[in-house]
Design a protein around this motif. Structure first.
Motif, PDB file in Angstrom:
ATOM      1  N   ASP A  63     -11.804  -1.051  -4.486  1.00  0.00           N
ATOM      2  CA  ASP A  63     -12.511  -2.274  -4.122  1.00  0.00           C
ATOM      3  C   ASP A  63     -13.843  -2.462  -4.846  1.00  0.00           C
ATOM      4  O   ASP A  63     -14.173  -3.551  -5.287  1.00  0.00           O
ATOM      5  CB  ASP A  63     -12.724  -2.358  -2.607  1.00  0.00           C
ATOM      6  CG  ASP A  63     -13.475  -1.169  -2.032  1.00  0.00           C
ATOM      7  OD1 ASP A  63     -13.750  -0.201  -2.780  1.00  0.00           O
ATOM      8  OD2 ASP A  63     -13.783  -1.193  -0.827  1.00  0.00           O
ATOM      9  N   ASP A  64     -14.627  -1.391  -4.998  1.00  0.00           N
ATOM     10  CA  ASP A  64     -15.954  -1.557  -5.599  1.00  0.00           C
ATOM     11  C   ASP A  64     -16.212  -0.659  -6.810  1.00  0.00           C
ATOM     12  O   ASP A  64     -17.293  -0.688  -7.385  1.00  0.00           O
ATOM     13  CB  ASP A  64     -17.043  -1.341  -4.553  1.00  0.00           C
ATOM     14  CG  ASP A  64     -17.016   0.049  -3.931  1.00  0.00           C
ATOM     15  OD1 ASP A  64     -16.272   0.924  -4.425  1.00  0.00           O
ATOM     16  OD2 ASP A  64     -17.740   0.263  -2.940  1.00  0.00           O
ATOM     17  N   GLY A  65     -15.230   0.161  -7.185  1.00  0.00           N
ATOM     18  CA  GLY A  65     -15.385   1.013  -8.358  1.00  0.00           C
ATOM     19  C   GLY A  65     -16.283   2.224  -8.153  1.00  0.00           C
ATOM     20  O   GLY A  65     -16.557   2.961  -9.094  1.00  0.00           O
ATOM     21  N   GLU A  66     -16.746   2.442  -6.932  1.00  0.00           N
ATOM     22  CA  GLU A  66     -17.608   3.591  -6.637  1.00  0.00           C
ATOM     23  C   GLU A  66     -16.779   4.878  -6.585  1.00  0.00           C
ATOM     24  O   GLU A  66     -15.643   4.871  -6.110  1.00  0.00           O
ATOM     25  CB  GLU A  66     -18.321   3.393  -5.292  1.00  0.00           C
ATOM     26  CG  GLU A  66     -19.374   2.306  -5.318  1.00  0.00           C
ATOM     27  CD  GLU A  66     -20.540   2.644  -6.223  1.00  0.00           C
ATOM     28  OE1 GLU A  66     -21.033   3.779  -6.178  1.00  0.00           O
ATOM     29  OE2 GLU A  66     -20.939   1.759  -6.995  1.00  0.00           O
ATOM     30  N   PRO A  67     -17.357   5.982  -7.044  1.00  0.00           N
ATOM     31  CA  PRO A  67     -16.621   7.252  -6.982  1.00  0.00           C
ATOM     32  C   PRO A  67     -16.604   7.821  -5.559  1.00  0.00           C
ATOM     33  O   PRO A  67     -17.569   7.655  -4.810  1.00  0.00           O
ATOM     34  CB  PRO A  67     -17.398   8.159  -7.929  1.00  0.00           C
ATOM     35  CG  PRO A  67     -18.771   7.584  -7.975  1.00  0.00           C
ATOM     36  CD  PRO A  67     -18.639   6.112  -7.727  1.00  0.00           C
ATOM     37  N   LEU A  68     -15.506   8.456  -5.219  1.00  0.00           N
ATOM     38  CA  LEU A  68     -15.371   9.192  -3.960  1.00  0.00           C
ATOM     39  C   LEU A  68     -15.122  10.648  -4.311  1.00  0.00           C
ATOM     40  O   LEU A  68     -14.302  10.941  -5.171  1.00  0.00           O
ATOM     41  CB  LEU A  68     -14.184   8.688  -3.152  1.00  0.00           C
ATOM     42  CG  LEU A  68     -14.329   7.398  -2.390  1.00  0.00           C
ATOM     43  CD1 LEU A  68     -13.012   7.043  -1.730  1.00  0.00           C
ATOM     44  CD2 LEU A  68     -15.399   7.499  -1.352  1.00  0.00           C
ATOM     45  N   HIS A 125      -2.866  -3.251  -1.661  1.00  0.00           N
ATOM     46  CA  HIS A 125      -4.034  -3.691  -0.889  1.00  0.00           C
ATOM     47  C   HIS A 125      -3.601  -4.629   0.230  1.00  0.00           C
ATOM     48  O   HIS A 125      -4.100  -4.538   1.357  1.00  0.00           O
ATOM     49  CB  HIS A 125      -5.070  -4.364  -1.796  1.00  0.00           C
ATOM     50  CG  HIS A 125      -6.309  -4.726  -1.058  1.00  0.00           C
ATOM     51  ND1 HIS A 125      -6.490  -5.970  -0.493  1.00  0.00           N
ATOM     52  CD2 HIS A 125      -7.421  -4.013  -0.762  1.00  0.00           C
ATOM     53  CE1 HIS A 125      -7.666  -6.015   0.119  1.00  0.00           C
ATOM     54  NE2 HIS A 125      -8.242  -4.833  -0.028  1.00  0.00           N
ATOM     55  N   ALA A 126      -2.664  -5.520  -0.054  1.00  0.00           N
ATOM     56  CA  ALA A 126      -2.177  -6.443   0.971  1.00  0.00           C
ATOM     57  C   ALA A 126      -1.488  -5.679   2.099  1.00  0.00           C
ATOM     58  O   ALA A 126      -1.640  -6.021   3.278  1.00  0.00           O
ATOM     59  CB  ALA A 126      -1.217  -7.455   0.352  1.00  0.00           C
ATOM     60  N   ALA A 127      -0.733  -4.644   1.757  1.00  0.00           N
ATOM     61  CA  ALA A 127      -0.017  -3.862   2.770  1.00  0.00           C
ATOM     62  C   ALA A 127      -0.956  -3.025   3.626  1.00  0.00           C
ATOM     63  O   ALA A 127      -0.719  -2.839   4.820  1.00  0.00           O
ATOM     64  CB  ALA A 127       1.016  -2.956   2.101  1.00  0.00           C
ATOM     65  N   LEU A 128      -2.051  -2.539   3.028  1.00  0.00           N
ATOM     66  CA  LEU A 128      -2.968  -1.653   3.746  1.00  0.00           C
ATOM     67  C   LEU A 128      -4.138  -2.382   4.392  1.00  0.00           C
ATOM     68  O   LEU A 128      -4.731  -1.877   5.348  1.00  0.00           O
ATOM     69  CB  LEU A 128      -3.497  -0.564   2.807  1.00  0.00           C
ATOM     70  CG  LEU A 128      -2.469   0.469   2.385  1.00  0.00           C
ATOM     71  CD1 LEU A 128      -3.037   1.393   1.325  1.00  0.00           C
ATOM     72  CD2 LEU A 128      -1.992   1.269   3.586  1.00  0.00           C
ATOM     73  N   GLY A 129      -4.509  -3.530   3.864  1.00  0.00           N
ATOM     74  CA  GLY A 129      -5.630  -4.274   4.431  1.00  0.00           C
ATOM     75  C   GLY A 129      -6.963  -3.725   3.982  1.00  0.00           C
ATOM     76  O   GLY A 129      -7.050  -2.795   3.176  1.00  0.00           O
ATOM     77  N   ASP A 130      -8.029  -4.312   4.527  1.00  0.00           N
ATOM     78  CA  ASP A 130      -9.383  -3.950   4.124  1.00  0.00           C
ATOM     79  C   ASP A 130      -9.927  -2.714   4.833  1.00  0.00           C
ATOM     80  O   ASP A 130     -10.961  -2.185   4.450  1.00  0.00           O
ATOM     81  CB  ASP A 130     -10.335  -5.134   4.376  1.00  0.00           C
ATOM     82  CG  ASP A 130     -10.028  -6.306   3.462  1.00  0.00           C
ATOM     83  OD1 ASP A 130      -9.577  -6.056   2.321  1.00  0.00           O
ATOM     84  OD2 ASP A 130     -10.219  -7.461   3.898  1.00  0.00           O
ATOM     85  N   SER A 131      -9.266  -2.264   5.901  1.00  0.00           N
ATOM     86  CA  SER A 131      -9.773  -1.125   6.673  1.00  0.00           C
ATOM     87  C   SER A 131      -9.531   0.221   5.995  1.00  0.00           C
ATOM     88  O   SER A 131     -10.197   1.202   6.295  1.00  0.00           O
ATOM     89  CB  SER A 131      -9.133  -1.103   8.058  1.00  0.00           C
ATOM     90  OG  SER A 131      -9.422  -2.294   8.739  1.00  0.00           O
ATOM     91  N   VAL A 132      -8.559   0.263   5.102  1.00  0.00           N
ATOM     92  CA  VAL A 132      -8.214   1.508   4.405  1.00  0.00           C
ATOM     93  C   VAL A 132      -8.984   1.566   3.094  1.00  0.00           C
ATOM     94  O   VAL A 132      -8.999   0.609   2.337  1.00  0.00           O
ATOM     95  CB  VAL A 132      -6.696   1.575   4.123  1.00  0.00           C
ATOM     96  CG1 VAL A 132      -6.348   2.801   3.290  1.00  0.00           C
ATOM     97  CG2 VAL A 132      -5.914   1.575   5.422  1.00  0.00           C
ATOM     98  N   VAL A 133      -9.640   2.697   2.849  1.00  0.00           N
ATOM     99  CA  VAL A 133     -10.298   2.908   1.549  1.00  0.00           C
ATOM    100  C   VAL A 133      -9.198   3.278   0.561  1.00  0.00           C
ATOM    101  O   VAL A 133      -8.476   4.257   0.765  1.00  0.00           O
ATOM    102  CB  VAL A 133     -11.368   4.022   1.637  1.00  0.00           C
ATOM    103  CG1 VAL A 133     -11.955   4.306   0.265  1.00  0.00           C
ATOM    104  CG2 VAL A 133     -12.457   3.632   2.628  1.00  0.00           C
TER     105      VAL A 133
END
Length: 188
Positions: A63-68, A125-133
């Protein structure tokens, strides 16, 4: 002659009793095997004496390109999912994964780009939604190596200290392996 008839009858009865005993033991063994298989499905890694040491890794959030990194896992219980785009079993687990995340739980889904498969980040993304990283990496990427992923889908329940405490091939299976006090208290 009477002696031979008596010996044959006695041996026949003995063979019949042995057969009954064998059938009884087979039935009991099958029952025990089924019970052990059911217990194994909900085995807690910590209770089993097995430990998975999660190695260092870095993936990029979609979503934002930030590293995890591994440090993201510390501080709160997390469910980490390893799935692939072309995996039917993975797709069947996505609704349960999404529902768990929508309850406010922390969920990281690492999607493997398997050679020969067509990536569909928008569909995932559509299947998982916004709540999943959501993070994506090549097949055999750093996170998959760190968690020792051998098949897809694979799910890990990671405790607040960043240790894997349960693992399995289904969301409900992994969540069912929680420690009894956590299960009884309910998830948040």
């Amino acid at each position: 002659m009477e002696f031979l008839v008596a010996a044959v009858v006695l041996l026949t009865l003995l063979a019949f009793l042995c057969l009954l005993l064998l059938l009884g033991l087979t039935r009991r063994l099958r029952t025990h095997s089924e019970r052990i298989a059911e217990l194994e499905k909900h085995r807690h890694l910590r209770d089993s004496g097995l430990e998975l040491t999660i190695g260092e890794f870095e993936v990029t959030r979609s979503d934002d390109g930030e590293p995890l990194t591994r440090t993201w896992l510390v501080g709160a219980e997390s469910l980490v999912a390893f799935v692939a785009y072309g995996c039917p079993s993975c797709k069947s687990q996505l609704p349960a994964l999404r529902a768990y995340a929508e309850r406010g739980e922390r969920v990281l889904a690492v999607v493997a780009r398997v050679p020969g498969e067509t990536p569909d980040p928008a569909g995932m993304h559509a299947a998982l939604g916004d709540s999943v990283v959501l993070a994506e990496e090549p097949f055999g990427g750093a996170a998959q190596v760190a968690f020792q992923v051998a098949a897809y889908p694979t799910f890990y329940l990671v405790d607040e200290e960043g240790r894997a405490v349960a693992a399995g091939s289904g969301v409900r299976e992994v969540l069912g392996a929680r420690q009894p006090e956590r299960t009884a208290a309910g998830a948040r």
